[in-house]
Enzyme design. Sequence first.
Site, PDB file in Angstrom:
ATOM      1  N   LYS A  70      19.439 -56.230  59.344  1.00 18.12           N
ATOM      2  CA  LYS A  70      19.416 -56.103  57.882  1.00 18.12           C
ATOM      3  C   LYS A  70      18.584 -57.247  57.283  1.00 18.12           C
ATOM      4  O   LYS A  70      18.302 -58.236  57.952  1.00 18.12           O
ATOM      5  CB  LYS A  70      20.848 -56.149  57.327  1.00 18.12           C
ATOM      6  CG  LYS A  70      21.671 -54.917  57.725  1.00 18.12           C
ATOM      7  CD  LYS A  70      21.218 -53.680  56.967  1.00 18.12           C
ATOM      8  CE  LYS A  70      22.150 -52.508  57.079  1.00 18.12           C
ATOM      9  NZ  LYS A  70      21.889 -51.582  58.188  1.00 18.12           N
TER      10      LYS A  70
HETATM   11  C1  LIG Z   1      23.757 -47.577  54.202  1.00 22.04           C
HETATM   12  C2  LIG Z   1      24.647 -48.263  55.200  1.00 22.04           C
HETATM   13  N1  LIG Z   1      25.968 -48.277  54.984  1.00 22.04           N
HETATM   14  C3  LIG Z   1      26.803 -48.882  55.837  1.00 22.04           C
HETATM   15  C4  LIG Z   1      26.350 -49.510  56.965  1.00 22.04           C
HETATM   16  C5  LIG Z   1      27.341 -50.066  57.927  1.00 22.04           C
HETATM   17  O1  LIG Z   1      27.186 -51.389  58.233  1.00 22.04           O
HETATM   18  P1  LIG Z   1      27.614 -51.982  59.651  1.00 22.04           P
HETATM   19  O2  LIG Z   1      26.641 -51.510  60.666  1.00 22.04           O
HETATM   20  O3  LIG Z   1      27.558 -53.463  59.419  1.00 22.04           O
HETATM   21  O4  LIG Z   1      29.005 -51.527  59.937  1.00 22.04           O
HETATM   22  C6  LIG Z   1      24.968 -49.562  57.206  1.00 22.04           C
HETATM   23  C7  LIG Z   1      24.375 -50.290  58.338  1.00 22.04           C
HETATM   24  O5  LIG Z   1      24.369 -50.125  59.442  1.00 22.04           O
HETATM   25  C8  LIG Z   1      24.105 -48.892  56.316  1.00 22.04           C
HETATM   26  O6  LIG Z   1      22.781 -48.866  56.520  1.00 22.04           O
END
Ligand SMILES: Cc1ncc(COP(=O)(O)O)c(C=O)c1O
Length: 371
Positions: free
Chosen positions: A186
Amino acid sequence: MDIKLVDLVTLHNRLKPEIDAELEKVFATSAFINGPTVGELEAALADYLDVKYAIGCASGTDALVVALRGLGIQAGDEVLTTPFTFAATIEAILLVGATPIYADIDPKTLNLDTLKLESAITPKTKAILPVHLYGQGCNMTAIMAFAAKHHLFVLEDNAQAFGASYGEKKLGTFGHASATSFFPAKNLGAFGDAGGIFTNDEALYQKMKMIAQHGSKLRYHHEVLGLNSRLDTLQAAVLKVKLNYLNDFNAARQKAAAWYDAFLADANLQTPQRDKAGSHIYHQYTILVENPGQRDALQQFLKEQGVPSAVHYPVPTHLQPAFADEKYPKGSLPVAESVAERVLSLPMHTELTEAEVAFVCEKIIAFVGKR
Ligand SMILES: Cc1ncc(COP(=O)(O)O)c(C=O)c1O
């Protein structure tokens, strides 16, 4: 030319001395859980976004789950969202027992089409969960007005746009709460899974903080059903250093995006469309080709030329077996379905050079041609 889709190694090598020093501080105290660095990071994150409260948690997915739980979203409730997002958005809704309902997306920004919100809601709809896809905000003016009219909670999924603005404000500060991800790739990435929740509402903050810590304020006293979703102190240490450079990271991505825009100006494809009301921090630089067959062939061609690319996302969520709902058969959300077959994300990271972008674009134009 060794072109990378994402280059975390070069970035890390630049920041290593500073990050190592912060990590050493954590090792020296062994305060691995709820160490002081977590609180320092939370304060710095809240300050950066200009919100009152920040809560570090274990992932962006957990951040969404905890925020939905904090808002009281539960079985029988519907949450209005986009079908064109990473699975986590929908998982979170389903994991709290609620039902995702959808409005289709705007064919230009690929974010929720705010003109389609009215026809999507029902009396069971309790919240709207806009996703700021690829680094650019949804139309938050329209979404906040719509939510106020229908008395909906607003939870922003800001996993891909942490640091971007809409109007005068940073994304992630419009809704009752917002959730973000610090997944390594990210724009602000940790060294593993990590996430954060943000709000200006003190009661909601207290509730969400408690839910993320086993439903407990006082050790071994559990007031509500919670979970273990704390942010590791080691991840907080990494993020604390990187947060100081986030504006530079985002500026480097914007510079790379401007090179892409220029080199692809005449190419026979659609480059990312900007909503002038906000900024775009290009978590992804995603092009749209004419037809699906062309996308897959272009991706294969680029691979053969040494250019990596990725598809975000090949299947809209309503067509994923895990989330299928007979209310949304194939054809029910045509824009998302068409876009999912035609998007291609190009190399995008803080270390890209103009020569690399020129090389990528030259290969793309060799394949798709000029308009
Ligand atoms: C739009 C979106 N929402 C939620 C997430 C979830 O985040 P994580 O991978 O940290 O659980 C992500 C990323 O992977 C995402 O791109």
